[in-house]
Scaffold this active site. Structure first.
Site, PDB file in Angstrom:
ATOM      1  N   ASN A 108      64.847  31.955  -4.816  1.00  0.00           N
ATOM      2  CA  ASN A 108      63.224  31.485  -5.230  1.00  0.00           C
ATOM      3  C   ASN A 108      62.692  32.486  -3.622  1.00  0.00           C
ATOM      4  O   ASN A 108      62.691  33.337  -3.494  1.00  0.00           O
ATOM      5  CB  ASN A 108      63.590  29.831  -4.273  1.00  0.00           C
ATOM      6  CG  ASN A 108      64.128  29.842  -3.132  1.00  0.00           C
ATOM      7  OD1 ASN A 108      63.802  30.166  -2.017  1.00  0.00           O
ATOM      8  ND2 ASN A 108      65.192  28.847  -2.898  1.00  0.00           N
ATOM      9  N   PHE A 158      62.275  19.922   5.882  1.00  0.00           N
ATOM     10  CA  PHE A 158      61.073  20.255   5.601  1.00  0.00           C
ATOM     11  C   PHE A 158      60.972  19.744   3.552  1.00  0.00           C
ATOM     12  O   PHE A 158      62.094  19.367   3.528  1.00  0.00           O
ATOM     13  CB  PHE A 158      60.902  21.832   5.584  1.00  0.00           C
ATOM     14  CG  PHE A 158      60.262  22.146   6.123  1.00  0.00           C
ATOM     15  CD1 PHE A 158      60.323  21.886   7.678  1.00  0.00           C
ATOM     16  CD2 PHE A 158      59.195  23.207   6.969  1.00  0.00           C
ATOM     17  CE1 PHE A 158      60.276  22.412   8.928  1.00  0.00           C
ATOM     18  CE2 PHE A 158      57.487  22.998   7.410  1.00  0.00           C
ATOM     19  CZ  PHE A 158      58.912  22.801   8.871  1.00  0.00           C
TER      20      PHE A 158
HETATM   21  N1  CTP Z   1      68.079  20.875   1.805  1.00  0.00           N
HETATM   22  C1  CTP Z   1      69.142  20.557   2.372  1.00  0.00           C
HETATM   23  N2  CTP Z   1      69.846  21.478   0.836  1.00  0.00           N
HETATM   24  C2  CTP Z   1      69.913  21.227  -0.479  1.00  0.00           C
HETATM   25  C3  CTP Z   1      68.098  21.347  -0.626  1.00  0.00           C
HETATM   26  C4  CTP Z   1      67.390  21.461   0.502  1.00  0.00           C
HETATM   27  O1  CTP Z   1      69.345  20.926   3.618  1.00  0.00           O
HETATM   28  N3  CTP Z   1      70.094  21.582  -1.184  1.00  0.00           N
HETATM   29  C5  CTP Z   1      66.557  20.790   3.057  1.00  0.00           C
HETATM   30  C6  CTP Z   1      65.894  21.765   2.552  1.00  0.00           C
HETATM   31  O2  CTP Z   1      66.127  22.278   3.762  1.00  0.00           O
HETATM   32  C7  CTP Z   1      64.851  21.079   3.627  1.00  0.00           C
HETATM   33  C8  CTP Z   1      64.994  19.169   3.128  1.00  0.00           C
HETATM   34  O3  CTP Z   1      66.457  19.855   2.773  1.00  0.00           O
HETATM   35  O4  CTP Z   1      64.619  20.412   4.971  1.00  0.00           O
HETATM   36  C9  CTP Z   1      64.102  18.720   1.937  1.00  0.00           C
HETATM   37  O5  CTP Z   1      64.035  20.189   0.357  1.00  0.00           O
HETATM   38  P1  CTP Z   1      63.591  20.129  -0.512  1.00  0.00           P
HETATM   39  O6  CTP Z   1      64.147  21.523  -1.832  1.00  0.00           O
HETATM   40  O7  CTP Z   1      61.862  19.738  -0.661  1.00  0.00           O
HETATM   41  O8  CTP Z   1      64.167  18.867  -1.058  1.00  0.00           O
HETATM   42  P2  CTP Z   1      65.417  19.155  -2.027  1.00  0.00           P
HETATM   43  O9  CTP Z   1      66.517  17.247  -1.651  1.00  0.00           O
HETATM   44  O10 CTP Z   1      66.280  19.628  -2.733  1.00  0.00           O
HETATM   45  O11 CTP Z   1      64.881  17.232  -3.515  1.00  0.00           O
HETATM   46  P3  CTP Z   1      63.904  17.690  -4.699  1.00  0.00           P
HETATM   47  O12 CTP Z   1      64.513  20.250  -4.863  1.00  0.00           O
HETATM   48  O13 CTP Z   1      64.530  17.250  -5.532  1.00  0.00           O
HETATM   49  O14 CTP Z   1      62.752  17.430  -4.577  1.00  0.00           O
END
Ligand code: CTP
Length: 401
Positions: free
Chosen positions: A210, A324
């Protein structure tokens, strides 16, 4: 915006070959917004001209205790009083010996005797001199007296000897001067920060990932370090120099990030999960480079572990978890859902729709949600300034407990 912005720094230059680097240090301090006054010893004047420092600092250089240009001021006391911080670079064996033993017989040593602000000493000399008992004893004394000592770098020295004694790079010293003046409200706290993207291989040469640049996470790690924390930064691939005085663990995939975080969770007080973890990895990952073929290519994706959620299940009382959230819509609703489902104490949410994309930018606009406090809707601001505000909010959570 640096913590040196608007602060007065006195730069002491003593007579070593590295004195030419002090000119660069003066500029590095100015770039951080400091107003720098220079004090030189008589021997320093033999290496670099006073006019160079005067032209760049825009202040007359103080070199002689017995010469007072402005009768209404006693210059060494005036400088000592106005200094928010002092850095002596290079510091010779001679000036180190004088300060450690209370000798005040020239402009620099006299001024230092009156300083109440923090003082940083950057020894630079021949390795054998640096390692001598006298210099080491004097440095120990200075350290006990509360002076901040910056170890010299190792390298090839002017005296044809290779070893410790080289003045560190000016930008490093300027960064440490900034750190010296920052409040240490996270002293001794053990902090784990994750940053950057994760990279999920398709085959040995291709991957999915990403747009995360890692800037926000690195600024947070730097802010913690400057405020006294012991920081571990688990980072995906980014194009940023590693922060000073921080354990940096480089990873590529989400699985690696989880493993490295798990290994370090035991003694952590605060975890801030800024990393943009790829939610999926390739299930049918190829061992060899996939050859081009007609008819397209199907990639099967499988879910990556949710790192913070996995760690959240092992959360111990007293630990603070910050996440975040990047959202394109329904910011508050989605952020609060993640706060709950991931067992977080705080979530920093940014809307990444349209021109507000935080990816790669120097600025960010976020709202901070916590369990008990009202949401903080912040303006668009520099990521360094924002990092400090996020840390302030973490302190509020701690103080609220
Ligand atoms: N995060 C994590 N592990 C993952 C995905 C996300 O630890 N596999 C953590 C990120 O580092 C961040 C938080 O979860 O602190 C939210 O990440 P985000 O990408 O906004 O949320 P997702 O849980 O991935 O949900 P979505 O993509 O459906 O919005």
């Amino acid at each position: 915006m640096s913590d040196l912005n608007g602060r007065v720094i006195v730069l002491g230059v003593s007579g070593g070959i590295a004195a030419y680097k002090s000119v660069e240090l003066l500029r590095a301090l100015q770039k951080k917004g400091a107003d720098v006054f220079v004090v030189m010893t008589e021997n320093a004047l033999k290496f670099v001209g006073e006019l160079t420092f005067q032209a760049i600092s825009k202040h007359s250089v103080y070199t002689d205790v017995m010469k007072e240009d402005t009768p209404d001021k006693i210059r060494h006391i005036d400088l000592a009083e106005k200094a928010d911080g002092v850095v002596i670079a290079p510091a010779t064996a001679n000036i180190i010996g004088k300060i450690a033993n209370g000798i005040a017989d020239d402009a620099l040593s006299t001024m230092i005797m009156a300083v109440k602000a923090p003082v940083m000493i950057c020894p630079a000399m021949n390795s054998w001199m640096y390692e001598s008992r006298a210099v080491q004893r004097n440095l120990d004394t200075l350290s006990e007296d509360g002076f901040h000592i910056i170890d010299p770098d190792e390298g090839y020295l002017a005296c044809n000897v290779t070893g410790p004694g080289r003045l560190p790079e000016p930008y490093y010293i300027a960064d440490r001067v900034e750190a010296m003046l920052v409040r240490k409200d996270f002293k001794e706290k053990k902090v784990l920060v994750t940053a950057g993207p994760t990279v999920e291989p398709i085959d040995p040469v291709r991957f999915i990932s990403n747009h995360s640049s890692g800037k926000m996470g690195y600024k947070i790690a730097e802010a913690f370090e400057k405020r006294g924390a012991k920081v571990t930064l688990v980072s995906g691939p980014v194009a940023i120099d590693p922060p000073y005085n921080t354990e940096v663990v480089n990873i590529k995939t989400a699985d690696e990030m989880l493993l490295k975080c798990q290994e370090r969770m035991e003694n952590i007080d605060i975890i801030v999960k800024v990393a943009a973890v790829a939610d999926y990895k390739i299930k049918n990952r190829a061992e060899h480079k996939i050859k081009k073929s007609e008819g397209g290519l199907d990639l099967v994706l499988e879910e990556n572990p949710d790192i913070i959620k996995t760690l959240g299940k092992l959360k111990k009382p007293g630990q603070i978890f910050v996440g975040f959230a990047a959202e394109t819509r329904d910011l508050e609703q989605n952020a609060l859902k993640k706060l709950e489902s991931k067992n977080l104490d705080m979530i920093v949410a940014n809307e990444i729709s349209g021109k507000n994309s935080a990816f790669g930018a120097e600025e960010n606009k976020v709202t901070i949600f916590t369990k008990n406090m009202a949401p903080k809707i912040l303006d668009m601001m520099d990521k360094k300034v924002l990092a400090d505000l996020i840390l302030d909010s973490i302190l509020e959570i701690e103080n609220d407990r």
